[in-house]
Design a protein around this motif. Structure first.
Motif, PDB file in Angstrom:
ATOM      1  N   PRO A 111       2.887   6.671  -9.111  1.00  0.00           N
ATOM      2  CA  PRO A 111       2.471   8.005  -8.313  1.00  0.00           C
ATOM      3  C   PRO A 111       2.353   9.086  -9.541  1.00  0.00           C
ATOM      4  O   PRO A 111       3.084   9.081 -10.477  1.00  0.00           O
ATOM      5  CB  PRO A 111       3.560   8.338  -7.280  1.00  0.00           C
ATOM      6  N   PRO A 112       1.403   9.968  -9.195  1.00  0.00           N
ATOM      7  CA  PRO A 112       1.254  11.170  -9.908  1.00  0.00           C
ATOM      8  C   PRO A 112       2.346  11.843 -10.157  1.00  0.00           C
ATOM      9  O   PRO A 112       3.336  12.150  -9.376  1.00  0.00           O
ATOM     10  CB  PRO A 112       0.295  12.180  -9.493  1.00  0.00           C
ATOM     11  N   GLU A 113       2.771  12.441 -11.573  1.00  0.00           N
ATOM     12  CA  GLU A 113       4.079  13.022 -11.870  1.00  0.00           C
ATOM     13  C   GLU A 113       4.063  14.265 -11.344  1.00  0.00           C
ATOM     14  O   GLU A 113       2.990  14.904 -11.075  1.00  0.00           O
ATOM     15  CB  GLU A 113       3.997  13.430 -13.433  1.00  0.00           C
ATOM     16  N   GLY A 114       5.272  14.606 -10.714  1.00  0.00           N
ATOM     17  CA  GLY A 114       5.554  15.734  -9.879  1.00  0.00           C
ATOM     18  C   GLY A 114       4.960  15.811  -8.521  1.00  0.00           C
ATOM     19  O   GLY A 114       4.853  16.720  -7.858  1.00  0.00           O
ATOM     20  N   HIS A 115       4.410  14.618  -7.947  1.00  0.00           N
ATOM     21  CA  HIS A 115       4.010  14.608  -6.820  1.00  0.00           C
ATOM     22  C   HIS A 115       5.025  14.175  -5.730  1.00  0.00           C
ATOM     23  O   HIS A 115       4.491  14.055  -4.378  1.00  0.00           O
ATOM     24  CB  HIS A 115       2.981  13.487  -6.772  1.00  0.00           C
ATOM     25  N   GLY A 116       6.206  14.233  -5.931  1.00  0.00           N
ATOM     26  CA  GLY A 116       7.275  13.603  -5.326  1.00  0.00           C
ATOM     27  C   GLY A 116       7.089  12.216  -4.805  1.00  0.00           C
ATOM     28  O   GLY A 116       6.438  11.378  -5.385  1.00  0.00           O
ATOM     29  N   PRO A 117       8.095  11.862  -3.841  1.00  0.00           N
ATOM     30  CA  PRO A 117       8.640  10.403  -3.727  1.00  0.00           C
ATOM     31  C   PRO A 117       7.135  10.006  -2.863  1.00  0.00           C
ATOM     32  O   PRO A 117       6.654  10.499  -2.059  1.00  0.00           O
ATOM     33  CB  PRO A 117       9.826  10.417  -2.916  1.00  0.00           C
ATOM     34  N   HIS A 118       6.794   8.805  -3.229  1.00  0.00           N
ATOM     35  CA  HIS A 118       5.730   7.849  -2.506  1.00  0.00           C
ATOM     36  C   HIS A 118       6.626   6.811  -1.688  1.00  0.00           C
ATOM     37  O   HIS A 118       7.549   6.082  -2.232  1.00  0.00           O
ATOM     38  CB  HIS A 118       4.737   7.437  -3.248  1.00  0.00           C
ATOM     39  N   HIS A 119       5.810   6.296  -0.728  1.00  0.00           N
ATOM     40  CA  HIS A 119       6.504   5.192   0.099  1.00  0.00           C
ATOM     41  C   HIS A 119       5.549   4.045  -0.154  1.00  0.00           C
ATOM     42  O   HIS A 119       4.309   4.005   0.115  1.00  0.00           O
ATOM     43  CB  HIS A 119       6.611   5.522   1.546  1.00  0.00           C
ATOM     44  N   TYR A 120       6.170   2.963  -0.507  1.00  0.00           N
ATOM     45  CA  TYR A 120       5.372   1.759  -0.829  1.00  0.00           C
ATOM     46  C   TYR A 120       5.707   0.686   0.423  1.00  0.00           C
ATOM     47  O   TYR A 120       6.789   0.446   0.543  1.00  0.00           O
ATOM     48  CB  TYR A 120       5.673   1.000  -2.049  1.00  0.00           C
ATOM     49  N   TYR A 121       4.495   0.425   1.141  1.00  0.00           N
ATOM     50  CA  TYR A 121       4.693  -0.533   2.432  1.00  0.00           C
ATOM     51  C   TYR A 121       4.215  -2.123   1.864  1.00  0.00           C
ATOM     52  O   TYR A 121       3.062  -2.117   1.482  1.00  0.00           O
ATOM     53  CB  TYR A 121       3.713  -0.166   3.464  1.00  0.00           C
TER      54      TYR A 121
ATOM     55  N   GLU B 253       0.756  -1.236   0.040  1.00  0.00           N
ATOM     56  CA  GLU B 253       0.098   0.079  -0.137  1.00  0.00           C
ATOM     57  C   GLU B 253       0.847   1.303  -0.016  1.00  0.00           C
ATOM     58  O   GLU B 253       2.157   1.275   0.323  1.00  0.00           O
ATOM     59  CB  GLU B 253      -0.919  -0.065   1.164  1.00  0.00           C
ATOM     60  N   ASP B 254       0.159   2.387  -0.528  1.00  0.00           N
ATOM     61  CA  ASP B 254       0.936   3.638  -0.589  1.00  0.00           C
ATOM     62  C   ASP B 254       0.148   4.669   0.051  1.00  0.00           C
ATOM     63  O   ASP B 254      -0.935   5.065  -0.408  1.00  0.00           O
ATOM     64  CB  ASP B 254       0.936   4.007  -2.173  1.00  0.00           C
ATOM     65  N   PRO B 255       0.557   4.916   1.286  1.00  0.00           N
ATOM     66  CA  PRO B 255      -0.286   6.117   2.119  1.00  0.00           C
ATOM     67  C   PRO B 255      -0.122   7.475   1.407  1.00  0.00           C
ATOM     68  O   PRO B 255      -0.833   8.246   2.128  1.00  0.00           O
ATOM     69  CB  PRO B 255       0.395   6.089   3.494  1.00  0.00           C
ATOM     70  N   ASP B 256       0.967   7.731   0.802  1.00  0.00           N
ATOM     71  CA  ASP B 256       1.206   8.979  -0.116  1.00  0.00           C
ATOM     72  C   ASP B 256       0.264   9.502  -1.156  1.00  0.00           C
ATOM     73  O   ASP B 256       0.489  10.780  -1.622  1.00  0.00           O
ATOM     74  CB  ASP B 256       2.572   9.216  -0.359  1.00  0.00           C
ATOM     75  N   ALA B 257      -0.708   8.374  -1.546  1.00  0.00           N
ATOM     76  CA  ALA B 257      -1.387   8.685  -2.628  1.00  0.00           C
ATOM     77  C   ALA B 257      -2.333  10.054  -2.081  1.00  0.00           C
ATOM     78  O   ALA B 257      -2.794  10.185  -1.062  1.00  0.00           O
ATOM     79  CB  ALA B 257      -2.246   7.534  -2.992  1.00  0.00           C
TER      80      ALA B 257
END
Length: 167
Positions: free
Chosen positions: A112-122, A60-64
């Motif tokens: 992740p959306p372009e330009g949204h920065g890094p996302h963390h995948y747990y 899961e990606d909580p940064d979405a």
């Protein structure tokens, strides 16, 4: 991460999860992204607690932007397993998949959306005290995790980071 005092007393180690493709907290290679080859990464685990009868794994990606986005669930993995090979998240791979938030009963990697920065995948692995989780294979990832919670003996995690357009 060291063993807890209780683990040291009993001589057991906590359940651990790792990937030979990336280290905890490091970047997920493009081949495992949805815009790449969309392969699930290889995963290995060890030190399942006594009484483990099956495993469940979710990603899961909580940064979405809309809240936690779930990319994969695979469940009813036999207690003898100590990992998943690269590409095990494809349909027809012989494992039970839940339905991810893309609507697929398979692995779908980071996107992740372009330009949204890094996302963390747990990547979250749970050792369960039952052989079979009483859910339909088409159930959503979050529903599968919720159904498994009363049966969890231990949980291990691995975090990968991904940002679109970064090399």
């Amino acid at each position: 991460m060291g063993a807890s005092p209780a683990d040291q007393e009993t001589g057991s180690m906590p359940l651990t999860l790792r990937s030979p493709a990336f280290a905890d907290g490091e970047r997920i290679p493009d081949r495992f992204a949805r815009t790449g080859d969309n392969l699930s990464p290889p995963l290995d685990w060890q030190d399942a607690p006594e009484g483990t009868r099956s495993f469940l794994l979710i990603v899961e990606d909580p940064d979405a932007p809309g809240g936690t986005f779930r990319h994969w669930a695979v469940f009813d993995l036999h207690a003898d397993r100590t990992g998943l090979e690269e590409g095990a998240g494809r349909p027809g791979s012989g494992v039970h998949h839940g339905t991810n938030d893309f609507g697929s009963a398979a692995y779908d990697g980071p996107e992740p959306p372009e330009g949204h920065g890094p996302h963390h995948y747990y990547f979250r692995l749970a050792a369960l005290d039952i052989d079979h989780l009483d859910v339909d294979p088409g159930r959503r990832v979050g529903e599968i995790w919720a159904a498994a919670r009363p049966h969890m003996l231990a949980e291990a995690g691995l975090v990968g980071v991904y940002e679109r357009g970064r090399g």
